[in-house]
Design a protein around this motif. Structure first.
Motif, PDB file in Angstrom:
ATOM      1  N   GLN A  67       0.791  -1.224   0.000  1.00 51.38           N
ATOM      2  CA  GLN A  67       0.000   0.000   0.000  1.00 51.38           C
ATOM      3  C   GLN A  67       0.828   1.281   0.000  1.00 51.38           C
ATOM      4  N   LEU A  68       1.858   1.360   0.824  1.00 49.89           N
ATOM      5  CA  LEU A  68       2.622   2.613   0.892  1.00 49.89           C
ATOM      6  C   LEU A  68       3.356   2.910  -0.416  1.00 49.89           C
ATOM      7  N   PRO A  69       4.117   1.950  -0.980  1.00 51.38           N
ATOM      8  CA  PRO A  69       4.707   2.247  -2.290  1.00 51.38           C
ATOM      9  C   PRO A  69       3.649   2.457  -3.374  1.00 51.38           C
ATOM     10  N   ALA A  70       2.502   1.763  -3.246  1.00 56.49           N
ATOM     11  CA  ALA A  70       1.433   1.957  -4.229  1.00 56.49           C
ATOM     12  C   ALA A  70       0.864   3.365  -4.136  1.00 56.49           C
ATOM     13  N   GLY A  71       0.747   3.885  -2.923  1.00 57.08           N
ATOM     14  CA  GLY A  71       0.256   5.252  -2.750  1.00 57.08           C
ATOM     15  C   GLY A  71       1.187   6.263  -3.394  1.00 57.08           C
ATOM     16  N   LEU A  92      -9.746   7.968  12.615  1.00 57.85           N
ATOM     17  CA  LEU A  92     -10.689   7.731  11.528  1.00 57.85           C
ATOM     18  C   LEU A  92     -10.678   6.277  11.047  1.00 57.85           C
ATOM     19  N   VAL A  93      -9.511   5.638  11.058  1.00 59.14           N
ATOM     20  CA  VAL A  93      -9.420   4.282  10.500  1.00 59.14           C
ATOM     21  C   VAL A  93      -9.701   3.195  11.534  1.00 59.14           C
ATOM     22  N   SER A  94      -9.783   3.548  12.813  1.00 63.63           N
ATOM     23  CA  SER A  94      -9.883   2.533  13.865  1.00 63.63           C
ATOM     24  C   SER A  94     -11.069   1.591  13.677  1.00 63.63           C
ATOM     25  N   LEU A  95     -12.269   2.111  13.751  1.00 66.99           N
ATOM     26  CA  LEU A  95     -13.455   1.259  13.677  1.00 66.99           C
ATOM     27  C   LEU A  95     -13.665   0.661  12.285  1.00 66.99           C
ATOM     28  N   PRO A  96     -13.561   1.443  11.188  1.00 60.96           N
ATOM     29  CA  PRO A  96     -13.729   0.830   9.868  1.00 60.96           C
ATOM     30  C   PRO A  96     -12.726  -0.289   9.593  1.00 60.96           C
ATOM     31  N   SER A  97     -11.474  -0.124  10.031  1.00 59.20           N
ATOM     32  CA  SER A  97     -10.456  -1.145   9.765  1.00 59.20           C
ATOM     33  C   SER A  97     -10.725  -2.438  10.515  1.00 59.20           C
ATOM     34  N   VAL A  98     -11.057  -2.326  11.784  1.00 58.53           N
ATOM     35  CA  VAL A  98     -11.271  -3.527  12.588  1.00 58.53           C
ATOM     36  C   VAL A  98     -12.569  -4.221  12.185  1.00 58.53           C
ATOM     37  N   CYS A  99     -13.623  -3.444  11.924  1.00 57.01           N
ATOM     38  CA  CYS A  99     -14.874  -4.053  11.452  1.00 57.01           C
ATOM     39  C   CYS A  99     -14.691  -4.670  10.068  1.00 57.01           C
ATOM     40  N   GLY A 100     -13.995  -3.946   9.180  1.00 57.14           N
ATOM     41  CA  GLY A 100     -13.731  -4.498   7.858  1.00 57.14           C
ATOM     42  C   GLY A 100     -12.864  -5.737   7.939  1.00 57.14           C
ATOM     43  N   GLY A 101     -11.902  -5.731   8.872  1.00 50.97           N
ATOM     44  CA  GLY A 101     -11.067  -6.912   9.067  1.00 50.97           C
ATOM     45  C   GLY A 101     -11.882  -8.117   9.473  1.00 50.97           C
ATOM     46  N   ALA A 102     -12.807  -7.911  10.402  1.00 57.81           N
ATOM     47  CA  ALA A 102     -13.660  -9.012  10.857  1.00 57.81           C
ATOM     48  C   ALA A 102     -14.557  -9.517   9.731  1.00 57.81           C
ATOM     49  N   PHE A 103     -15.133  -8.590   8.971  1.00 51.70           N
ATOM     50  CA  PHE A 103     -16.070  -8.998   7.919  1.00 51.70           C
ATOM     51  C   PHE A 103     -15.367  -9.748   6.799  1.00 51.70           C
ATOM     52  N   TYR A 104     -14.290  -9.176   6.278  1.00 51.10           N
ATOM     53  CA  TYR A 104     -13.643  -9.801   5.121  1.00 51.10           C
ATOM     54  C   TYR A 104     -12.846 -11.033   5.495  1.00 51.10           C
ATOM     55  N   ALA A 105     -12.365 -11.107   6.731  1.00 54.33           N
ATOM     56  CA  ALA A 105     -11.740 -12.350   7.187  1.00 54.33           C
ATOM     57  C   ALA A 105     -12.748 -13.480   7.151  1.00 54.33           C
ATOM     58  N   ALA A 106     -13.984 -13.149   7.505  1.00 54.55           N
ATOM     59  CA  ALA A 106     -15.052 -14.154   7.476  1.00 54.55           C
ATOM     60  C   ALA A 106     -15.523 -14.408   6.047  1.00 54.55           C
ATOM     61  N   GLN A 107     -15.856 -13.338   5.326  1.00 55.39           N
ATOM     62  CA  GLN A 107     -16.479 -13.514   4.014  1.00 55.39           C
ATOM     63  C   GLN A 107     -15.579 -14.244   3.024  1.00 55.39           C
ATOM     64  N   VAL A 117      -3.639  -0.422   6.685  1.00 57.55           N
ATOM     65  CA  VAL A 117      -4.143  -0.747   8.020  1.00 57.55           C
ATOM     66  C   VAL A 117      -5.325  -1.707   7.928  1.00 57.55           C
ATOM     67  N   TYR A 118      -6.199  -1.435   6.995  1.00 57.01           N
ATOM     68  CA  TYR A 118      -7.410  -2.232   6.784  1.00 57.01           C
ATOM     69  C   TYR A 118      -7.060  -3.692   6.500  1.00 57.01           C
ATOM     70  N   PHE A 119      -6.099  -3.883   5.601  1.00 51.89           N
ATOM     71  CA  PHE A 119      -5.783  -5.254   5.199  1.00 51.89           C
ATOM     72  C   PHE A 119      -4.853  -5.959   6.185  1.00 51.89           C
ATOM     73  N   VAL A 120      -4.104  -5.205   6.956  1.00 52.80           N
ATOM     74  CA  VAL A 120      -3.378  -5.829   8.067  1.00 52.80           C
ATOM     75  C   VAL A 120      -4.380  -6.427   9.055  1.00 52.80           C
ATOM     76  N   CYS A 121      -5.475  -5.708   9.288  1.00 50.50           N
ATOM     77  CA  CYS A 121      -6.523  -6.226  10.181  1.00 50.50           C
ATOM     78  C   CYS A 121      -7.148  -7.496   9.609  1.00 50.50           C
ATOM     79  N   ILE A 122      -7.425  -7.511   8.311  1.00 49.01           N
ATOM     80  CA  ILE A 122      -7.993  -8.711   7.694  1.00 49.01           C
ATOM     81  C   ILE A 122      -7.021  -9.878   7.818  1.00 49.01           C
TER      82      ILE A 122
END
Length: 411
Positions: A60-64, A216-231, A348-353
């Motif tokens: 992500q960082l080099p991609a950014g 800003l990224v705290s809740l979306p990242s952890v919730c997204g991590g939980a959802f996509y880890a499952a899905q 951050v989002y995908f580290v959580c996933i």
């Protein structure tokens, strides 16, 4: 920009994101075959599937920096060729190491599919339309989550997982051609070469050290991590082993979950601006939607007497609110760091996933299998731990503080 050009840009980048979404969830269909043919454990499957998210996060960082330097078109087209190579390696592998290498390259290759799409939209359309357009982008791309349910299960009755993997490489090359030849970036969308690499890197470091970014990224990242880890892996085993469903019923619900996510992104994007005019800003709306997601997970864990289709649909719809975080950050951070903010969030989002998907696998392995099946309590414990982490993130997200970043901080 005229409507025809804008629509073409939207659809081409949505196709790229759709492809990345299929890559994300392929192992949900491949898992039984990988287990039977290669003898992989739950921990192995969790590690293998989450490698995609780990390499995605690392890129992500080099991609950014690449997005802000070379633009969305060139960056995404070049990286997708890496994904094509990765899926060929994956499909030709007969051991864990080859599978991991292939999955790692796929994660790198699709690392900017969403970030590039959001960047192209943000530089092609007014800010006021971005929540709706971002929602539509994620909705169309999210149809990949539908494909990895019943459609993928049907394909696996006709073709091997190896053949499907190789076929994905061909589809990826076609998408590369679409992006390279079908997108002509206007001057407003082309990246500026004036800023040095070291200056851009300094801006990235400042983003990652900023209190506002992490709040800003705290809740979306952890919730997204939980959802996509499952899905993308664990939801089907949960349905079968913790809720006693038949495989066919679980496959249908996996597809329904993908459809509900699509519906949720469309609805949340349309509602966000309308509710803002009534006094509820996008930050609060996204947070309340994710609190609903936590509540639905509690219902799933406690097996509330609600029809499965309704409960799992609500799970997908409420999870979609995490996508609004991109719109919030585009309002809070200055436009010149837009690519880096988006990709820093993605990291951050995908580290959580990655952490949650792998963690679930290792938690399940604490319990001994019975005829190749983990006990319901193993799945429930894993989901309960994920829910606890999301509750902690919610406290941080809603902690009262100023949420504004001045452009002068990145001058």
């Amino acid at each position: 920009m005229n409507a025809k050009t804008g629509l073409r840009i939207f659809l081409i980048f949505a196709t790229g994101y759709f492809l990345s979404y299929i890559y994300r969830g392929l192992n949900i269909g491949f898992a039984p075959f990988l287990t039977a043919e290669l003898g992989l454990s739950a921990g192995d499957l969790g590690l293998l599937t989450s490698v995609y998210f780990a390499s995605f996060a690392l890129a992500q960082l080099p991609a950014g920096l690449a997005l802000d330097t070379y633009g969305a078109r060139k960056t995404e087209a070049c990286l997708l060729l890496v994904a094509a190579l990765g899926t060929v390696i994956y499909g030709m592998s007969s051991g864990m190491m080859g599978l991991i290498v292939g999955r790692f390259l796929i994660g790198i290759g699709v690392a900017v599919c969403l970030g590039a799409a959001f960047m192209a939209l943000a530089k092609s359309f007014p800010v006021s339309r971005l929540p709706m357009l971002n929602g539509m982008m994620v909705a169309l791309g999210g149809m990949g989550g539908v494909v990895v349910g019943t459609p993928l299960a049907s394909l696996l009755q006709l073709y091997s997982w190896q053949t499907i993997s190789i076929g994905m490489a061909g589809c990826t090359v076609l998408v590369v051609a679409l992006i390279w030849f079908g997108v002509i970036e206007p001057k407003a969308q082309q990246a500026s070469p004036k800023m040095s690499f070291s200056k851009q890197l300094e801006g990235t470091k400042r983003i990652l050290s900023h209190r506002v970014f992490w709040q800003l990224v705290s809740l979306p990242s952890v919730c997204g991590g939980a959802f996509y880890a499952a899905q993308s892996l664990w939801v089907r085993p949960y349905m079968i082993q913790a809720q006693g469903m038949l495989p066919e019923q679980a496959d249908r619900l996996v597809s329904l979950l993908g459809i509900s996510l699509v519906a949720g992104t469309l609805v949340s994007g349309l509602l966000a601006r309308k509710l803002e005019r009534l006094g509820l800003n996008v930050f609060r709306f996204a947070g309340l939607g994710l609190l609903t997601f936590l509540f639905i997970q509690l219902g799933i864990i406690m097996q509330w007497p609600i029809p499965h289709a309704l409960l799992w649909s609500a799970y997908g719809i409420s999870a979609s609110c995490n996508i609004l975080a991109y719109s919030v950050m585009l309002e809070v951070f200055p436009q010149q760091v837009m690519g880096r903010v988006t990709t820093a969030f993605n990291m951050v989002y995908f580290v959580c996933i990655f952490a949650m998907q792998m963690g679930i696998g290792y938690i399940l392995d604490v319990w001994p299998q019975q005829d190749g099946v983990y006990p319901a309590q193993a799945h429930i414990t894993a989901w309960g731990i994920m829910l606890g982490l999301q509750l902690l993130a919610a406290l941080w997200y809603f902690w009262p503080s100023a949420l504004k970043v001045e452009a002068a901080e990145f001058a």
